[in-house]
Write an enzyme that holds these catalytic residues in place. Structure first.
Site, PDB file in Angstrom:
ATOM      1  N   ASP A  68      99.247  50.978  12.774  1.00 58.89           N
ATOM      2  CA  ASP A  68      99.203  52.072  11.804  1.00 58.89           C
ATOM      3  C   ASP A  68     100.575  52.756  11.840  1.00 58.89           C
ATOM      4  O   ASP A  68     101.523  52.310  11.198  1.00 58.89           O
ATOM      5  CB  ASP A  68      98.066  52.994  12.247  1.00 58.89           C
ATOM      6  N   LYS A 110      90.407  49.422  22.736  1.00 64.17           N
ATOM      7  CA  LYS A 110      89.239  48.561  22.691  1.00 64.17           C
ATOM      8  C   LYS A 110      89.233  47.700  21.425  1.00 64.17           C
ATOM      9  O   LYS A 110      88.551  46.693  21.332  1.00 64.17           O
ATOM     10  CB  LYS A 110      87.964  49.429  22.671  1.00 64.17           C
ATOM     11  N   GLY A 111      89.965  48.152  20.423  1.00 64.65           N
ATOM     12  CA  GLY A 111      89.827  47.574  19.082  1.00 64.65           C
ATOM     13  C   GLY A 111      90.118  46.090  18.985  1.00 64.65           C
ATOM     14  O   GLY A 111      89.565  45.406  18.122  1.00 64.65           O
ATOM     15  N   GLU A 119      97.004  43.053  18.733  1.00 62.14           N
ATOM     16  CA  GLU A 119      96.543  44.340  18.186  1.00 62.14           C
ATOM     17  C   GLU A 119      95.598  44.109  17.021  1.00 62.14           C
ATOM     18  O   GLU A 119      95.809  43.215  16.213  1.00 62.14           O
ATOM     19  CB  GLU A 119      97.742  45.166  17.684  1.00 62.14           C
ATOM     20  N   ASP A 120      94.579  44.937  16.933  1.00 57.61           N
ATOM     21  CA  ASP A 120      93.698  44.866  15.764  1.00 57.61           C
ATOM     22  C   ASP A 120      94.399  45.474  14.553  1.00 57.61           C
ATOM     23  O   ASP A 120      94.327  44.933  13.450  1.00 57.61           O
ATOM     24  CB  ASP A 120      92.357  45.572  16.031  1.00 57.61           C
TER      25      ASP A 120
HETATM   26  C1  PRP Z   1      94.025  51.967  17.452  1.00 57.54           C
HETATM   27  C2  PRP Z   1      94.432  50.514  17.315  1.00 57.54           C
HETATM   28  C3  PRP Z   1      95.849  50.494  17.812  1.00 57.54           C
HETATM   29  C4  PRP Z   1      96.351  51.877  17.434  1.00 57.54           C
HETATM   30  C5  PRP Z   1      97.170  51.779  16.193  1.00 57.54           C
HETATM   31  O1  PRP Z   1      93.612  52.197  18.753  1.00 57.54           O
HETATM   32  O2  PRP Z   1      93.609  49.667  18.058  1.00 57.54           O
HETATM   33  O3  PRP Z   1      95.919  50.295  19.197  1.00 57.54           O
HETATM   34  O4  PRP Z   1      95.213  52.706  17.176  1.00 57.54           O
HETATM   35  O5  PRP Z   1      97.589  53.036  15.770  1.00 57.54           O
HETATM   36  P1  PRP Z   1      99.117  53.463  15.755  1.00 57.54           P
HETATM   37  O6  PRP Z   1      99.910  52.315  15.178  1.00 57.54           O
HETATM   38  O7  PRP Z   1      99.123  54.664  14.839  1.00 57.54           O
HETATM   39  O8  PRP Z   1      99.543  53.806  17.145  1.00 57.54           O
HETATM   40  P2  PRP Z   1      92.888  53.544  19.196  1.00 57.54           P
HETATM   41  O9  PRP Z   1      93.893  54.453  19.855  1.00 57.54           O
HETATM   42  O10 PRP Z   1      92.118  54.106  18.049  1.00 57.54           O
HETATM   43  O11 PRP Z   1      91.912  53.025  20.334  1.00 57.54           O
HETATM   44  P3  PRP Z   1      90.730  51.956  20.229  1.00 57.54           P
HETATM   45  O12 PRP Z   1      91.356  50.603  19.988  1.00 57.54           O
HETATM   46  O13 PRP Z   1      90.073  52.047  21.568  1.00 57.54           O
HETATM   47  O14 PRP Z   1      89.825  52.364  19.106  1.00 57.54           O
END
Ligand code: PRP
Length: 176
Positions: free
Chosen positions: A103, A43-44, A99-100
């Site tokens: 990480d 969703k981010g 992507e937001d």
């Molecule tokens: C977050 C963000 C990325 C991912 C990055 O999503 O939006 O998609 O984590 O993390 P990584 O590089 O360690 O894989 P999340 O799974 O928290 O879902 P959301 O966007 O719905 O909050």
């Protein structure tokens, strides 16, 4: 406001908006007049996709994907899975994953591998935020808004337990 007590603003709404204008300009220049299919990772990336798309101009389409990531838990071969797949056939399209934040890179690595099997004309990534220190996977991000330290950030789509997504700025969430 009590709920904001532990938030330290990292990027103001003006800084975010200004960087997105720059990114959109760089991206549009790279693609010329070609159509770009934005893949918003829910969703981010909701706000970032909305704002970026409005500055790209030209032929832009948008689709959505949602991925469950299991980073932070035990690592395994099945670290991520699709919860909501794309509606659009991406074969022979210019796909830009939006992507937001990147990480560990686990989510992105999984998504890139999946989308590559669908034979897009091109496949690139734009991330508003990148945390290079946290990276566990070797993912190539073509356009980055801001590189940040290994801090927990919220706002502008980013959540903590589904809270804070609607903040118009990005902030570091400190433990209170
Ligand atoms: C977050 C963000 C990325 C991912 C990055 O999503 O939006 O998609 O984590 O993390 P990584 O590089 O360690 O894989 P999340 O799974 O928290 O879902 P959301 O966007 O719905 O909050």
């Amino acid at each position: 406001m009590a709920a904001d007590r532990d938030l330290e603003v990292l990027f103001t709404r003006e800084q975010i908006a200004s960087r997105i204008v720059e990114l959109a300009s760089e991206i549009r220049a790279a693609y010329g007049d070609e159509e770009i299919l934005l893949v918003c990772v829910l969703k981010g990336s909701l706000y970032f996709t909305a704002d970026l798309s409005r500055h790209l101009g030209g032929n832009v389409q948008i689709d959505f994907v949602q991925i469950s990531s299991y980073h932070g838990r035990k690592s395994s071969s099945g670290v991520a899975q699709i919860r909501k797949d794309l509606d659009i056939n991406i074969e022979d399209r210019n796909v830009l994953i939006v992507e937001d934040i990147v990480d560990t890179g686990v989510t992105l690595e999984h998504l890139v591998k999946l989308l590559e099997t669908r034979k897009p004309k091109s496949l690139r990534i734009v991330a508003l935020l990148s945390k290079p220190e946290a990276r566990q996977c070797d993912v190539d991000i073509h356009y980055v808004g801001f590189c940040i330290a290994n801090e927990f950030v919220v706002g502008y789509g980013l959540d903590f337990a589904e809270r804070y997504r609607n903040l118009p700025y990005i902030a570091i969430l400190r433990e209170g």
